[in-house]
Design a protein around this motif. Structure first.
Motif, PDB file in Angstrom:
ATOM      1  N   GLY A 229       0.844  -1.196   0.000  1.00  0.00           N
ATOM      2  CA  GLY A 229       0.000   0.000   0.000  1.00  0.00           C
ATOM      3  C   GLY A 229       0.870   1.233   0.000  1.00  0.00           C
ATOM      4  N   ALA A 230       0.398   2.282   0.669  1.00  0.00           N
ATOM      5  CA  ALA A 230       1.128   3.543   0.670  1.00  0.00           C
ATOM      6  C   ALA A 230       2.469   3.404   1.400  1.00  0.00           C
ATOM      7  N   ALA A 231       3.524   3.865   0.743  1.00  0.00           N
ATOM      8  CA  ALA A 231       4.859   3.937   1.342  1.00  0.00           C
ATOM      9  C   ALA A 231       5.235   5.417   1.342  1.00  0.00           C
ATOM     10  N   VAL A 232       5.254   6.022   2.536  1.00  0.00           N
ATOM     11  CA  VAL A 232       5.346   7.480   2.631  1.00  0.00           C
ATOM     12  C   VAL A 232       6.525   7.875   3.514  1.00  0.00           C
ATOM     13  N   GLY A 233       7.270   8.889   3.083  1.00  0.00           N
ATOM     14  CA  GLY A 233       8.367   9.414   3.889  1.00  0.00           C
ATOM     15  C   GLY A 233       9.390   8.335   4.187  1.00  0.00           C
ATOM     16  N   ALA A 234       9.678   8.151   5.470  1.00  0.00           N
ATOM     17  CA  ALA A 234      10.635   7.117   5.855  1.00  0.00           C
ATOM     18  C   ALA A 234      10.147   5.730   5.461  1.00  0.00           C
ATOM     19  N   GLY A 235       8.839   5.566   5.318  1.00  0.00           N
ATOM     20  CA  GLY A 235       8.311   4.289   4.849  1.00  0.00           C
ATOM     21  C   GLY A 235       8.735   4.007   3.416  1.00  0.00           C
ATOM     22  N   MET A 236       8.738   5.044   2.574  1.00  0.00           N
ATOM     23  CA  MET A 236       9.237   4.883   1.215  1.00  0.00           C
ATOM     24  C   MET A 236      10.736   4.604   1.235  1.00  0.00           C
ATOM     25  N   ASP A 237      11.466   5.307   2.104  1.00  0.00           N
ATOM     26  CA  ASP A 237      12.908   5.087   2.190  1.00  0.00           C
ATOM     27  C   ASP A 237      13.231   3.658   2.590  1.00  0.00           C
ATOM     28  N   MET A 238      12.417   3.076   3.489  1.00  0.00           N
ATOM     29  CA  MET A 238      12.648   1.694   3.903  1.00  0.00           C
ATOM     30  C   MET A 238      12.501   0.741   2.714  1.00  0.00           C
ATOM     31  N   ALA A 239      11.572   1.053   1.805  1.00  0.00           N
ATOM     32  CA  ALA A 239      11.420   0.236   0.596  1.00  0.00           C
ATOM     33  C   ALA A 239      12.598   0.439  -0.353  1.00  0.00           C
ATOM     34  N   LEU A 240      13.102   1.677  -0.443  1.00  0.00           N
ATOM     35  CA  LEU A 240      14.214   1.963  -1.341  1.00  0.00           C
ATOM     36  C   LEU A 240      15.493   1.262  -0.910  1.00  0.00           C
ATOM     37  N   MET A 241      15.625   0.962   0.379  1.00  0.00           N
ATOM     38  CA  MET A 241      16.808   0.240   0.869  1.00  0.00           C
ATOM     39  C   MET A 241      16.866  -1.183   0.347  1.00  0.00           C
ATOM     40  N   CYS A 242      15.743  -1.708  -0.110  1.00  0.00           N
ATOM     41  CA  CYS A 242      15.678  -3.107  -0.532  1.00  0.00           C
ATOM     42  C   CYS A 242      16.268  -3.274  -1.931  1.00  0.00           C
ATOM     43  N   ASP A 243      16.675  -4.497  -2.233  1.00  0.00           N
ATOM     44  CA  ASP A 243      17.298  -4.797  -3.519  1.00  0.00           C
ATOM     45  C   ASP A 243      16.283  -4.887  -4.644  1.00  0.00           C
ATOM     46  N   TYR A 244      15.057  -5.252  -4.301  1.00  0.00           N
ATOM     47  CA  TYR A 244      14.032  -5.515  -5.323  1.00  0.00           C
ATOM     48  C   TYR A 244      12.687  -5.178  -4.712  1.00  0.00           C
ATOM     49  N   ARG A 245      11.851  -4.467  -5.466  1.00  0.00           N
ATOM     50  CA  ARG A 245      10.561  -4.021  -4.949  1.00  0.00           C
ATOM     51  C   ARG A 245       9.427  -4.569  -5.816  1.00  0.00           C
ATOM     52  N   ILE A 246       8.571  -5.358  -5.180  1.00  0.00           N
ATOM     53  CA  ILE A 246       7.351  -5.839  -5.830  1.00  0.00           C
ATOM     54  C   ILE A 246       6.198  -5.014  -5.274  1.00  0.00           C
ATOM     55  N   ALA A 247       5.490  -4.322  -6.146  1.00  0.00           N
ATOM     56  CA  ALA A 247       4.424  -3.423  -5.706  1.00  0.00           C
ATOM     57  C   ALA A 247       3.060  -4.038  -5.961  1.00  0.00           C
ATOM     58  N   SER A 248       2.197  -3.958  -4.976  1.00  0.00           N
ATOM     59  CA  SER A 248       0.781  -4.246  -5.196  1.00  0.00           C
ATOM     60  C   SER A 248       0.223  -3.230  -6.187  1.00  0.00           C
ATOM     61  N   ASP A 249      -0.806  -3.609  -6.906  1.00  0.00           N
ATOM     62  CA  ASP A 249      -1.435  -2.646  -7.815  1.00  0.00           C
ATOM     63  C   ASP A 249      -2.136  -1.522  -7.048  1.00  0.00           C
ATOM     64  N   ARG A 250      -2.170  -1.637  -5.707  1.00  0.00           N
ATOM     65  CA  ARG A 250      -2.717  -0.562  -4.883  1.00  0.00           C
ATOM     66  C   ARG A 250      -1.614   0.283  -4.231  1.00  0.00           C
ATOM     67  N   ALA A 251      -0.374  -0.016  -4.519  1.00  0.00           N
ATOM     68  CA  ALA A 251       0.742   0.684  -3.876  1.00  0.00           C
ATOM     69  C   ALA A 251       0.839   2.124  -4.362  1.00  0.00           C
ATOM     70  N   ARG A 252       1.305   2.988  -3.470  1.00  0.00           N
ATOM     71  CA  ARG A 252       1.612   4.382  -3.809  1.00  0.00           C
ATOM     72  C   ARG A 252       2.869   4.781  -3.055  1.00  0.00           C
ATOM     73  N   PHE A 253       3.651   5.643  -3.682  1.00  0.00           N
ATOM     74  CA  PHE A 253       4.919   6.068  -3.092  1.00  0.00           C
ATOM     75  C   PHE A 253       4.950   7.586  -2.983  1.00  0.00           C
ATOM     76  N   SER A 254       5.456   8.085  -1.859  1.00  0.00           N
ATOM     77  CA  SER A 254       5.626   9.534  -1.684  1.00  0.00           C
ATOM     78  C   SER A 254       6.754   9.824  -0.711  1.00  0.00           C
ATOM     79  N   GLU A 255       7.681  10.686  -1.138  1.00  0.00           N
ATOM     80  CA  GLU A 255       8.697  11.231  -0.227  1.00  0.00           C
ATOM     81  C   GLU A 255       8.083  12.479   0.412  1.00  0.00           C
ATOM     82  N   GLY A 256       7.173  12.276   1.327  1.00  0.00           N
ATOM     83  CA  GLY A 256       6.313  13.348   1.810  1.00  0.00           C
ATOM     84  C   GLY A 256       6.928  14.311   2.801  1.00  0.00           C
ATOM     85  N   TYR A 257       8.221  14.221   3.058  1.00  0.00           N
ATOM     86  CA  TYR A 257       8.854  15.052   4.089  1.00  0.00           C
ATOM     87  C   TYR A 257       8.595  16.544   3.875  1.00  0.00           C
ATOM     88  N   VAL A 258       8.752  17.014   2.639  1.00  0.00           N
ATOM     89  CA  VAL A 258       8.699  18.448   2.392  1.00  0.00           C
ATOM     90  C   VAL A 258       7.338  19.024   2.752  1.00  0.00           C
TER      91      VAL A 258
END
Length: 269
Positions: free
Chosen positions: A115-144
């Protein structure tokens, strides 16, 4: 000789377990969009270290429960810094150990973004080697959008994945990217129907776990080193890695199985 199973951390909001040769870290605070607490962060880093130390674990999957992957930090739990020094310590001593432990993990690390990967949650996904996204997934670097700069490696990982200009766009605006756009930009490596996401991540992890473990780990280390090295240095490193791999029993088993047209059996030695 393989190492014995390592004790796994157990804290509320984080389900850490091993199934066959796959380690699982499941964020389990669905009512809070899987926002992480300080206790979860400590266990999260400990889980990566435990999986690295356990020869039985050959691949790792990170995912969440409910309709969110991770909303970042639970600011109410982590508290407010009283000074710039407090703020720096909060990041370096509590948040950043997860990134450092992920970097030290030589085994495949797969994010199943449910699902939604936001801020540090998105960063935690970016640390991974490979990302499989659900068709409901959303990404946002929402810090700003809350007046912050990315605190968990976003400025490091994102440009390396999507390029400088796209990274700056996402970091400057905090806009959301859906699964299709994430796939087009390389934020996601594949998209899966939501209801099959965990099954697909488990299948992929099992495929990687079925490969010769020493070769898999050294491939990851070579790729990591190659991102910061020139060609000659990379070639020199891989020559040394090849010598190590050829000395393993798994290398001989791979060749024997290939010649005999049978499935190989790898022991990690």
């Amino acid at each position: 000789m393989t190492s014995p199973p390592t004790a796994l951390p157990s804290v509320p909001g984080l389900d850490v377990r091993v199934e066959d040769h796959v380690g699982w870290i499941v964020l389990d605070r669905p009512r809070h969009k899987n926002a992480f607490t300080g206790e979860m962060l400590r266990a999260w880093a400990e889980a990566y270290r435990a999986f690295q130390a356990d020869d039985h674990v050959r691949a790792v999957v990170l995912t969440g429960t409910g309709d969110a992957f991770c909303a970042g930090a639970d600011l109410g739990d982590l508290g407010q810094a009283r000074s710039p020094l407090d703020s720096r310590r909060l990041m370096t001593e509590h948040v950043h150990p997860v990134a450092r432990a992920a970097e030290d993990l030589a085994k495949p690390l797969i994010a199943a973004v449910n699902g939604a990967a936001v801020g540090a949650g998105m960063d935690m996904a970016l640390m991974c080697d490979y990302r499989i996204a659900s068709d409901r997934a959303r990404f946002s670097e929402g810090y700003v959008r809350v007046g912050l700069v990315p605190g968990d490696g976003g400025c490091h990982y994102l440009p390396r994945i999507v390029g400088r200009s796209r990274a700056l766009r996402l970091l400057w605006t905090g806009e959301f990217v859906d699964a299709d756009q994430a796939l087009a930009w390389g934020l996601a490596d594949e998209i899966c129907v939501h209801d099959r996401l965990r099954e697909r991540a488990g299948e992929f992890a099992a495929t990687l776990a079925s490969q010769p473990p020493v070769a898999v780990e050294l491939i990851k280390r070579a790729v990591q080193a190659g991102e910061h090295a020139d060609l000659r240095t990379s070639l020199d490193l891989i020559a040394s890695h090849q010598a190590v791999v050829l000395a393993t029993g798994d290398s001989a088993e791979a060749l024997s199985a290939f010649r005999d047209k049978r499935p190989p059996h790898y022991t990690g030695a």
